[in-house]
Scaffold this motif. Structure first.
Motif, PDB file in Angstrom:
ATOM      1  N   ASN A 173       0.830  -1.197   0.000  1.00 36.82           N
ATOM      2  CA  ASN A 173       0.000   0.000   0.000  1.00 36.82           C
ATOM      3  C   ASN A 173       0.871   1.256   0.000  1.00 36.82           C
ATOM      4  OD1 ASN A 173      -2.715   1.272   0.312  1.00 36.82           O
ATOM      5  ND2 ASN A 173      -1.816   2.034   2.207  1.00 36.82           N
ATOM      6  N   GLY A 174       1.962   1.238   0.795  1.00 38.07           N
ATOM      7  CA  GLY A 174       2.774   2.439   0.946  1.00 38.07           C
ATOM      8  C   GLY A 174       3.797   2.640  -0.142  1.00 38.07           C
ATOM      9  N   VAL A 175       4.523   1.599  -0.521  1.00 37.85           N
ATOM     10  CA  VAL A 175       5.610   1.729  -1.489  1.00 37.85           C
ATOM     11  C   VAL A 175       5.148   1.437  -2.911  1.00 37.85           C
ATOM     12  CG1 VAL A 175       7.884   0.850  -2.150  1.00 37.85           C
ATOM     13  CG2 VAL A 175       7.339   1.195   0.257  1.00 37.85           C
ATOM     14  N   LEU A 213       2.036   1.382  -3.890  1.00 42.79           N
ATOM     15  CA  LEU A 213       0.855   2.218  -4.163  1.00 42.79           C
ATOM     16  C   LEU A 213      -0.295   1.418  -4.772  1.00 42.79           C
ATOM     17  CD1 LEU A 213       2.701   5.338  -5.639  1.00 42.79           C
ATOM     18  CD2 LEU A 213       2.083   4.886  -3.255  1.00 42.79           C
ATOM     19  N   ASP A 236      10.886  -0.103  -6.341  1.00 47.75           N
ATOM     20  CA  ASP A 236       9.892   0.899  -5.939  1.00 47.75           C
ATOM     21  C   ASP A 236       8.636   0.732  -6.776  1.00 47.75           C
ATOM     22  OD1 ASP A 236      10.495   1.972  -8.422  1.00 47.75           O
ATOM     23  OD2 ASP A 236      11.858   3.493  -7.604  1.00 47.75           O
ATOM     24  N   SER A 237       7.757   1.737  -6.736  1.00 51.54           N
ATOM     25  CA  SER A 237       6.449   1.639  -7.390  1.00 51.54           C
ATOM     26  C   SER A 237       6.538   1.557  -8.908  1.00 51.54           C
ATOM     27  CB  SER A 237       5.568   2.827  -6.991  1.00 51.54           C
ATOM     28  OG  SER A 237       6.177   4.048  -7.377  1.00 51.54           O
ATOM     29  N   ASN A 264       8.088   6.826   7.461  1.00 52.99           N
ATOM     30  CA  ASN A 264       7.271   7.209   6.311  1.00 52.99           C
ATOM     31  C   ASN A 264       7.036   5.948   5.491  1.00 52.99           C
ATOM     32  OD1 ASN A 264       6.080   8.190   4.013  1.00 52.99           O
ATOM     33  ND2 ASN A 264       7.809   9.482   3.388  1.00 52.99           N
ATOM     34  N   GLU A 265       5.800   5.440   5.480  1.00 51.48           N
ATOM     35  CA  GLU A 265       5.529   4.161   4.824  1.00 51.48           C
ATOM     36  C   GLU A 265       5.748   4.193   3.322  1.00 51.48           C
ATOM     37  OE1 GLU A 265       0.668   4.627   4.292  1.00 51.48           O
ATOM     38  OE2 GLU A 265       1.489   3.111   5.622  1.00 51.48           O
ATOM     39  N   HIS A 266       5.914   5.396   2.751  1.00 50.67           N
ATOM     40  CA  HIS A 266       6.170   5.521   1.319  1.00 50.67           C
ATOM     41  C   HIS A 266       7.663   5.558   1.000  1.00 50.67           C
ATOM     42  CE1 HIS A 266       1.897   6.287   0.782  1.00 50.67           C
ATOM     43  NE2 HIS A 266       1.962   7.259   1.682  1.00 50.67           N
ATOM     44  N   ASP A 267       8.501   5.532   2.026  1.00 50.89           N
ATOM     45  CA  ASP A 267       9.946   5.652   1.836  1.00 50.89           C
ATOM     46  C   ASP A 267      10.560   4.271   1.579  1.00 50.89           C
ATOM     47  OD1 ASP A 267      12.707   6.018   2.009  1.00 50.89           O
ATOM     48  OD2 ASP A 267      12.531   7.583   3.527  1.00 50.89           O
ATOM     49  N   ARG A 268      10.991   4.037   0.344  1.00 49.58           N
ATOM     50  CA  ARG A 268      11.559   2.746  -0.031  1.00 49.58           C
ATOM     51  C   ARG A 268      12.843   2.448   0.723  1.00 49.58           C
ATOM     52  NH1 ARG A 268      15.502   1.355  -3.419  1.00 49.58           N
ATOM     53  NH2 ARG A 268      15.667   3.490  -4.199  1.00 49.58           N
TER      54      ARG A 268
END
Length: 490
Positions: A281-283, A285, A350-351, A415-419
């Motif tokens: 969900n975070g990385v 997306l 990553d995404s 930060n859950e989006h930070d790979r």
């Protein structure tokens, strides 16, 4: 004239018991791991069904929820082994599953009132009940599995881990996105648990001799296969409970090799198991419906690979290509070292590389299915008589780890989006995977240990008794000499 070997019926009550054990793991794992999807749905209602409440929980609070189950789980592993020895697997596993099923039903009613703290409290209590289960599973397998079928039936029962996790991931995501919303996850988890309890009461039996449905041929087959010890050992089993040789177990290097590899495999596996939904969900997306599908995909691969491993092990054993020692250490290495490599590769994606990331996660979890045959069943190899106790100790250590891994993620991933933050999490898991399996390869053993013998402690006492006897004789002679000297002087 050759003696006919009794192979028992092709399908019988031993297979029914194995299937019930499989289902017990499935329903408990659904209740145990639905939180990975449920927490995402409860904190991001737009990705599932916005008609249900949404909670503003940060990453650390979510990590507490995921790890809280294991706070209770580790406390009752040893108790599960003890209860199973005294009251049997049938009663202990019923209490374990029924208690967990009733508790999971409370989540939709108590979380709106008590927030994430209430969810944690419920999961702690669920862990207390489910902690009783696995020691009983291994003790039950030791009672029901003929020696030649132990690897096969044990692996089939433990496939419930993969199937239960698969259903927890996929079905929970679909239910959360349906009209039932995230509360439906908990209603269904409770329902399947209660259905299993009913089936267990009808068909479950602690031993083949206690089963009302077993045929005489199958009973003879199982008992003749398991009873290969001396008559003295059988006399001990019949007249009293076999005492646990605690000192011998806790000073056994093969036991500690098993303990360590189970802990390190738990570290790597639990990192993926609990964190896949959040990572995707975070990385990557991915929305919840896609997230549920792709979160479940690795466990579908794991379930399929479990069958592949089982078939291959049967072929390798029956054809004499590998011994059980070779099978265990080879499978454990595949299950630890290949996922370690995949995790390192995953950490650099990553995404923009969703497909490759999903492939690597699927490969990591799928190949890890070899850990069941590789190390999980080693408790029965070392000591069928004390398999439940060994599993209680090993599973306690292995399940301290899933308490730590979500908390470590909560500390590292701000930060859950930070790979890059997730990269560190996966690299640590890969290193742990590697070290634990290396120790197992060097020191692990796949044969009954001397302390498995029913009369092991009696033999240990004999030298001491002999020493005491010699000491008493020496004292007696000294007294006689002293008395003679006294009489002579008078």
């Amino acid at each position: 004239m050759t003696t006919e070997v009794n192979k028992g019926p092709m399908l019988g009550q031993r297979h029914v018991q194995t299937f019930l054990l499989f289902l017990s793991i499935v329903v408990n794992y659904i209740a145990k791991f639905n939180a990975g999807v449920a927490v995402v749905a409860m904190t991001n209602a737009e990705s599932t069904n916005p008609n249900f409440p949404e909670y503003d929980w940060n990453e650390m609070e979510r990590s507490f929820i995921l790890s809280s189950f294991f706070w209770g789980y580790i406390l009752t592993q040893f108790l599960g082994g003890w209860l199973c020895r005294h009251y049997g697997a049938r009663l202990t596993m019923f209490v374990s599953t029924f208690g967990s099923a009733m508790l999971v039903l409370l989540v939709p009613f108590f979380v709106p009132w008590g927030g994430w703290q209430a969810y944690c409290a419920i999961r702690v209590c669920m862990g207390l009940f489910q902690g009783l289960m696995f020691p009983c599973v291994h003790a039950h397998l030791a009672n029901w599995c003929p020696a030649t079928e132990r690897n096969r039936l044990g692996a089939l029962a433990n496939m419930g881990l993969d199937c239960g996790t698969l259903l927890a991931m996929y079905v929970s995501g679909q239910v959360a996105a349906s009209s039932l919303g995230w509360p439906g996850i908990f209603y269904i988890s409770c329902g399947v648990g209660v259905v299993w309890c009913i089936a267990w009461l009808i068909f479950g039996a602690d031993t083949p001799r206690q089963s009302k449905l077993i045929s005489k041929a199958e009973l003879n087959y199982i008992e003749s296969s398991i009873i290969d010890a001396s008559s003295k050992q059988e006399e001990i089993k019949a007249t009293r409970e076999i005492p646990v040789p605690w000192k011998a177990i806790l000073t056994s290097l093969p036991f500690w090799a098993l303990f360590l590899v189970r802990c390190t495999q738990s570290w790597g596996y639990s990192t993926l198991q609990a964190e896949i939904p959040a990572y995707m969900n975070g990385v990557l997306l991915l929305e919840m419906k896609s997230n549920a599908l792709f979160s479940a995909l690795p466990y579908l691969a794991s379930w399929i690979m479990a069958f592949v491993y089982l078939v291959l092990s049967d072929i390798l054993l029956t054809r004499g290509i590998l011994t059980i020692t070779g099978i265990r250490k080879t499978y454990s290495s595949l299950a630890s070292w290949l996922p370690a490599i995949s995790l390192i590769g995953l950490s650099f994606l990553d995404s923009n590389q969703k497909t490759l990331a999903i492939v690597l996660m699927t490969v990591s979890v799928g190949i890890n299915a070899g850990s069941t045959i590789g190390s999980c069943l080693n408790t029965i190899d070392l000591s069928p008589n004390h398999a439940g106790i060994l599993m209680g100790i090993v599973n306690t250590g292995a399940n301290v780890v899933p308490i730590l891994t979500p908390l470590l993620v909560g500390i590292i991933v701000k930060n859950e989006h930070d790979r890059v933050e997730w990269q560190l999490v996966f690299i640590i898991s890969a290193i742990v995977f590697f070290i634990g399996n290396l120790f197992y390869i060097i020191f692990g053993r796949m044969v009954n240990q001397p302390w498995n013998d029913a009369d092991f402690l009696d033999h240990q006492k004999q030298p001491l008794s002999q020493e005491e006897g010699r000491a008493e004789k020496t004292k007696s002679k000294a007294r006689e000499a002293h008395n003679a000297a006294v009489v002579g002087s008078t």
